[in-house]
Design an enzyme around this catalytic site. Structure first.
Site, PDB file in Angstrom:
ATOM      1  N   ASN A   9       2.655 -12.891   2.235  1.00 23.22           N
ATOM      2  CA  ASN A   9       3.327 -12.457   3.467  1.00 23.22           C
ATOM      3  C   ASN A   9       3.663 -13.720   4.258  1.00 23.22           C
ATOM      4  O   ASN A   9       2.780 -14.310   4.873  1.00 23.22           O
ATOM      5  CB  ASN A   9       2.400 -11.527   4.258  1.00 23.22           C
ATOM      6  CG  ASN A   9       2.980 -11.155   5.610  1.00 23.22           C
ATOM      7  OD1 ASN A   9       4.140 -11.459   5.910  1.00 23.22           O
ATOM      8  ND2 ASN A   9       2.181 -10.491   6.438  1.00 23.22           N
ATOM      9  N   TRP A  10       4.925 -14.090   4.205  1.00 21.42           N
ATOM     10  CA  TRP A  10       5.332 -15.356   4.830  1.00 21.42           C
ATOM     11  C   TRP A  10       5.479 -15.226   6.346  1.00 21.42           C
ATOM     12  O   TRP A  10       5.737 -16.224   7.027  1.00 21.42           O
ATOM     13  CB  TRP A  10       6.644 -15.857   4.214  1.00 21.42           C
ATOM     14  CG  TRP A  10       6.549 -16.246   2.766  1.00 21.42           C
ATOM     15  CD1 TRP A  10       5.444 -16.179   1.955  1.00 21.42           C
ATOM     16  CD2 TRP A  10       7.597 -16.773   1.945  1.00 21.42           C
ATOM     17  NE1 TRP A  10       5.741 -16.621   0.697  1.00 21.42           N
ATOM     18  CE2 TRP A  10       7.065 -17.004   0.657  1.00 21.42           C
ATOM     19  CE3 TRP A  10       8.949 -17.075   2.168  1.00 21.42           C
ATOM     20  CZ2 TRP A  10       7.834 -17.513  -0.396  1.00 21.42           C
ATOM     21  CZ3 TRP A  10       9.711 -17.589   1.120  1.00 21.42           C
ATOM     22  CH2 TRP A  10       9.150 -17.805  -0.146  1.00 21.42           C
ATOM     23  N   LYS A  11       5.339 -14.016   6.874  1.00 23.21           N
ATOM     24  CA  LYS A  11       5.444 -13.789   8.330  1.00 23.21           C
ATOM     25  C   LYS A  11       6.721 -14.441   8.871  1.00 23.21           C
ATOM     26  O   LYS A  11       7.740 -14.434   8.188  1.00 23.21           O
ATOM     27  CB  LYS A  11       4.169 -14.268   9.033  1.00 23.21           C
ATOM     28  CG  LYS A  11       2.919 -13.624   8.405  1.00 23.21           C
ATOM     29  CD  LYS A  11       1.679 -13.780   9.205  1.00 23.21           C
ATOM     30  CE  LYS A  11       0.511 -13.109   8.478  1.00 23.21           C
ATOM     31  NZ  LYS A  11      -0.725 -13.141   9.205  1.00 23.21           N
ATOM     32  N   HIS A  95       1.422  -3.604   9.349  1.00 26.97           N
ATOM     33  CA  HIS A  95       0.647  -4.844   9.486  1.00 26.97           C
ATOM     34  C   HIS A  95       0.015  -4.899  10.876  1.00 26.97           C
ATOM     35  O   HIS A  95       0.599  -4.450  11.856  1.00 26.97           O
ATOM     36  CB  HIS A  95       1.543  -6.064   9.253  1.00 26.97           C
ATOM     37  CG  HIS A  95       0.755  -7.315   9.093  1.00 26.97           C
ATOM     38  ND1 HIS A  95       0.288  -8.031  10.172  1.00 26.97           N
ATOM     39  CD2 HIS A  95       0.307  -7.945   7.988  1.00 26.97           C
ATOM     40  CE1 HIS A  95      -0.413  -9.059   9.718  1.00 26.97           C
ATOM     41  NE2 HIS A  95      -0.416  -9.036   8.401  1.00 26.97           N
ATOM     42  N   GLU A  97      -0.246  -7.202  12.906  1.00 20.24           N
ATOM     43  CA  GLU A  97       0.562  -7.885  13.931  1.00 20.24           C
ATOM     44  C   GLU A  97       1.607  -6.953  14.500  1.00 20.24           C
ATOM     45  O   GLU A  97       2.005  -7.083  15.661  1.00 20.24           O
ATOM     46  CB  GLU A  97       1.181  -9.165  13.337  1.00 20.24           C
ATOM     47  CG  GLU A  97       0.118 -10.254  13.211  1.00 20.24           C
ATOM     48  CD  GLU A  97       0.272 -11.165  12.019  1.00 20.24           C
ATOM     49  OE1 GLU A  97       1.367 -11.225  11.430  1.00 20.24           O
ATOM     50  OE2 GLU A  97      -0.728 -11.820  11.665  1.00 20.24           O
ATOM     51  N   GLU A 167      -6.988  -5.292   5.893  1.00 21.07           N
ATOM     52  CA  GLU A 167      -6.908  -6.571   6.604  1.00 21.07           C
ATOM     53  C   GLU A 167      -7.669  -6.468   7.926  1.00 21.07           C
ATOM     54  O   GLU A 167      -7.105  -6.048   8.940  1.00 21.07           O
ATOM     55  CB  GLU A 167      -5.441  -6.923   6.891  1.00 21.07           C
ATOM     56  CG  GLU A 167      -4.599  -7.107   5.650  1.00 21.07           C
ATOM     57  CD  GLU A 167      -3.415  -8.047   5.883  1.00 21.07           C
ATOM     58  OE1 GLU A 167      -3.212  -8.916   5.037  1.00 21.07           O
ATOM     59  OE2 GLU A 167      -2.734  -7.933   6.913  1.00 21.07           O
ATOM     60  N   GLY A 173      -5.783 -15.054   9.945  1.00 17.03           N
ATOM     61  CA  GLY A 173      -5.380 -16.331  10.537  1.00 17.03           C
ATOM     62  C   GLY A 173      -6.498 -17.050  11.278  1.00 17.03           C
ATOM     63  O   GLY A 173      -6.251 -17.983  12.020  1.00 17.03           O
ATOM     64  N   SER A 213      -7.454 -14.579   5.785  1.00 18.24           N
ATOM     65  CA  SER A 213      -8.007 -15.888   5.468  1.00 18.24           C
ATOM     66  C   SER A 213      -8.417 -16.045   4.000  1.00 18.24           C
ATOM     67  O   SER A 213      -9.433 -16.669   3.701  1.00 18.24           O
ATOM     68  CB  SER A 213      -9.187 -16.211   6.399  1.00 18.24           C
ATOM     69  OG  SER A 213      -8.743 -16.257   7.751  1.00 18.24           O
ATOM     70  N   GLY A 234      -1.493 -14.622   3.870  1.00 17.78           N
ATOM     71  CA  GLY A 234      -0.641 -15.148   4.926  1.00 17.78           C
ATOM     72  C   GLY A 234      -0.483 -16.650   4.788  1.00 17.78           C
ATOM     73  O   GLY A 234       0.281 -17.154   3.954  1.00 17.78           O
ATOM     74  N   GLY A 235      -1.236 -17.401   5.588  1.00 16.25           N
ATOM     75  CA  GLY A 235      -1.093 -18.856   5.654  1.00 16.25           C
ATOM     76  C   GLY A 235      -1.049 -19.553   4.304  1.00 16.25           C
ATOM     77  O   GLY A 235      -0.191 -20.417   4.062  1.00 16.25           O
TER      78      GLY A 235
HETATM   79  P1  13P Z   1      -3.921 -15.081   6.725  1.00 15.08           P
HETATM   80  O1  13P Z   1      -4.036 -15.180   5.224  1.00 15.08           O
HETATM   81  O2  13P Z   1      -3.106 -16.200   7.326  1.00 15.08           O
HETATM   82  O3  13P Z   1      -5.247 -14.877   7.379  1.00 15.08           O
HETATM   83  O4  13P Z   1      -3.048 -13.766   7.025  1.00 15.08           O
HETATM   84  C1  13P Z   1      -3.398 -12.580   6.410  1.00 15.08           C
HETATM   85  C2  13P Z   1      -2.311 -11.596   6.627  1.00 15.08           C
HETATM   86  O5  13P Z   1      -2.090 -11.151   7.740  1.00 15.08           O
HETATM   87  C3  13P Z   1      -1.502 -11.208   5.470  1.00 15.08           C
HETATM   88  O6  13P Z   1      -0.701 -10.111   5.765  1.00 15.08           O
END
Ligand code: 13P
Length: 251
Positions: A9-11, A95, A97, A167, A173, A213, A234-235
């Site tokens: 997930n590149w956000k 998600h 977010e 999640e 994050g 994470s 994510g990251g």
């Molecule tokens: P991180 O891997 O950056 O913690 O993000 C997880 C995430 O929200 C994937 O959708």
């Protein structure tokens, strides 16, 4: 045996040039190996660029959100059909977010899930508790409420085109991943609920990703839990040399 599924997930990261490079590096690193299912989910603006890189490879293309109508006067929104048109096979919905920063609730998410499935997309549905929920021993209640709300009206056949992503909000994050035991416990709870509502075969077939994470050095211990069927990253999905070892941890 459920095939492991790792999605990036590149956000709201990458420009077109960066997206192209990153997708190319992932494809090159996998070298056609499809023992683990992989999807990349760039921002809307880079879907077409990444689609061109992924065409003809085993890597799937996903979007990070969509609207619940296929067209209409919805300024700023993107529809499921538009995503299909760009070559997406998957969409992430619910998600945290979007739930917590954009105010999306389970009723809206449920409408999006129905629309995405009806259009022919596969859905990665995210859910998870906040730190406050966990500290207040509300994790089970919160997950149950999110399942009931977001999956309302979905039968077993529809569930076949869905993946859940657990999640925990406190792990996203933050660098504080859930322990493998915490992840396993939550995943077993989710699968148990699906077994009750949709039957054991549907629950046994359903893949549940863990997200929050996940890094190269903790992926293996998380992914080897019996109910953890992959990861939503994510990251660490923004660098091929961090993402690829996570995929390989699922082999
Ligand atoms: P991180 O891997 O950056 O913690 O993000 C997880 C995430 O929200 C994937 O959708």
């Amino acid at each position: 045996m459920r095939k492991k599924f790792v999605a990036g997930n590149w956000k709201m990261f990458t420009d077109r040039a960066g997206a192209k490079k990153l997708a190319e590096a992932v494809v090159a690193g996998l070298a056609g190996d499809n023992r683990v299912e992989v999807a990349l989910c760039p921002p809307f603006t880079n879907l077409e660029t990444v689609a061109a890189v992924l065409r003809g490879t085993p890597v799937a293309l996903g979007a990070q959100n969509c609207h619940f109508e296929n067209e209409g006067a919805f300024t700023g929104e993107i529809s499921p059909l538009m995503l299909l048109d760009l070559g997406c096979s998957h969409v992430i919905l619910g998600h945290s977010e979007r739930r917590h920063k954009m105010g999306e609730g389970d009723a809206l998410i449920n409408k999006k899930v129905h629309a995405a499935l009806a259009a022919g997309l596969k859905v990665i549905l995210c859910l998870g508790e906040t730190l406050e929920d966990r500290q207040g021993n509300q994790t089970g209640l919160v997950l149950k409420k999110q399942l009931e709300g977001s999956l309302a009206g979905l039968d077993e056949a529809k569930l076949e085109r869905m993946v859940l992503a657990y999640e925990p909000v406190w792990a996203i994050g933050t660098g504080h991943n859930a322990t493998p035991q915490q992840a396993q416990e939550a995943h077993a709870f989710l699968r148990g609920w699906i077994a009750q509502t949709h039957g054991k075969p549907a629950a046994d077939a359903l893949r549940i990703q863990y997200g929050g994470s996940v890094k190269a050095d903790n992926a293996e211990s998380l992914l080897k839990q019996p109910d953890v069927d992959g990861g939503l990253i994510g990251g660490a999905s923004l660098k091929a040399d961090q993402f690829l070892p996570i995929v390989r941890a699922g082999i």
